[in-house]
Motif scaffolding. Sequence first.
Motif, short mmCIF file in Angstrom:
data_model
loop_
_atom_site.label_atom_id
_atom_site.label_comp_id
_atom_site.label_asym_id
_atom_site.label_seq_id
_atom_site.Cartn_x
_atom_site.Cartn_y
_atom_site.Cartn_z
N UNK A 1 0.83 -1.20 0.00
CA UNK A 1 0.00 0.00 0.00
C UNK A 1 0.86 1.25 0.00
N UNK A 2 1.85 1.35 0.89
CA UNK A 2 2.70 2.54 0.92
C UNK A 2 3.59 2.63 -0.32
N UNK A 3 4.01 1.49 -0.86
CA UNK A 3 4.79 1.51 -2.09
C UNK A 3 3.98 2.11 -3.23
N UNK B 1 -4.87 4.32 -0.34
CA UNK B 1 -4.54 4.66 1.04
C UNK B 1 -5.69 4.25 1.98
N UNK B 2 -6.93 4.39 1.50
CA UNK B 2 -8.09 4.09 2.34
C UNK B 2 -8.35 2.59 2.50
N UNK B 3 -7.73 1.77 1.66
CA UNK B 3 -7.94 0.32 1.74
C UNK B 3 -7.19 -0.27 2.93
N UNK B 4 -7.68 -1.38 3.44
CA UNK B 4 -6.91 -2.06 4.49
C UNK B 4 -5.60 -2.58 3.90
N UNK B 5 -4.63 -2.77 4.76
CA UNK B 5 -3.32 -3.27 4.32
C UNK B 5 -3.47 -4.71 3.84
N UNK B 6 -3.35 -4.90 2.54
CA UNK B 6 -3.43 -6.24 1.95
C UNK B 6 -2.25 -6.42 1.01
N UNK C 1 -7.74 -5.26 -5.31
CA UNK C 1 -8.94 -5.22 -4.48
C UNK C 1 -9.95 -4.18 -4.98
N UNK C 2 -9.53 -3.31 -5.89
CA UNK C 2 -10.41 -2.24 -6.33
C UNK C 2 -11.48 -2.75 -7.30
N UNK C 3 -12.74 -2.37 -7.08
CA UNK C 3 -13.79 -2.78 -8.04
C UNK C 3 -13.69 -1.97 -9.32
#
Length: 185
Positions: free
Chosen positions: A117-119, A172-177, A183-185
Motif C-alpha cells: 500500500x505505501x509503495x 490509502x483508504x484500503x486495508x493493508x493487503x 482489491x479495487x472494483x
Amino acid sequence: MHLDTPTVSFITVLVTCLETGILVALWLIHRGMRGLSLWAAGATAISIGMLGIYLRSAMLPSSAQVVANLFLLGGFILTWWGIEAFFGRRLPYRLGTAIFVVTAIALIYFSAENNSRLRIVTLLGSFVLLSVLRVHSMLREVKPGTRFSQILSGITLGIQALFYLVLAAVVWSLPAVERPLAQLP
C-alpha cells in the motif's frame, strides 16, 4: 461491474507499446525536433514498466515490481524533460534525478517491508507530482502556433494528475493487503 486486472494491464501494455512505436517513428522521421527523443525514450520506459507489471502478476518475482515501477517513474521524468526540451528550455536534471532517487529509496524500503500500500501510494504521489510538473511545463508559455495542442495536452495531463491523486487516496483508504490494486472494483 468488476474489471479483470490482468486484462486491463494487458490492454495498457498494448496501448503504451503502440504509443512508443508512434513516438519512435516520429523521432526517426523528425530527428531535428527537440524533445522528441526524450518523449520516445520515456514512452519506451513506460512500456517496459507496464510490461513488467503485467508479467509480475503472472510469473516474475515481487522484486521485479520495484524495477517495473522505476521504469514507469523514469518514463514520466523523461517525458517531462521532453516537454522542456521541446520548448527549448534548460532541462531540470537535478529535480528529476532527486525525485527519482527519493522515490526509488522509498519503493525499495516499502517493498522490503512488504508494504504494498505505501509503495503504491508513494509511486502514485510521484506520478501526481510529475504530472503537475508536466502540466506546468506545457502551459507556462502558451504560443500562438501551438496553443490548441498545448491546452489540450495540459488538460489531459491535468486529468491524469487527478486520476493518480484519486487512485492514491483510494489505495490509502484500503486495508493493508498484499495487492491493494487488485482489491479495487
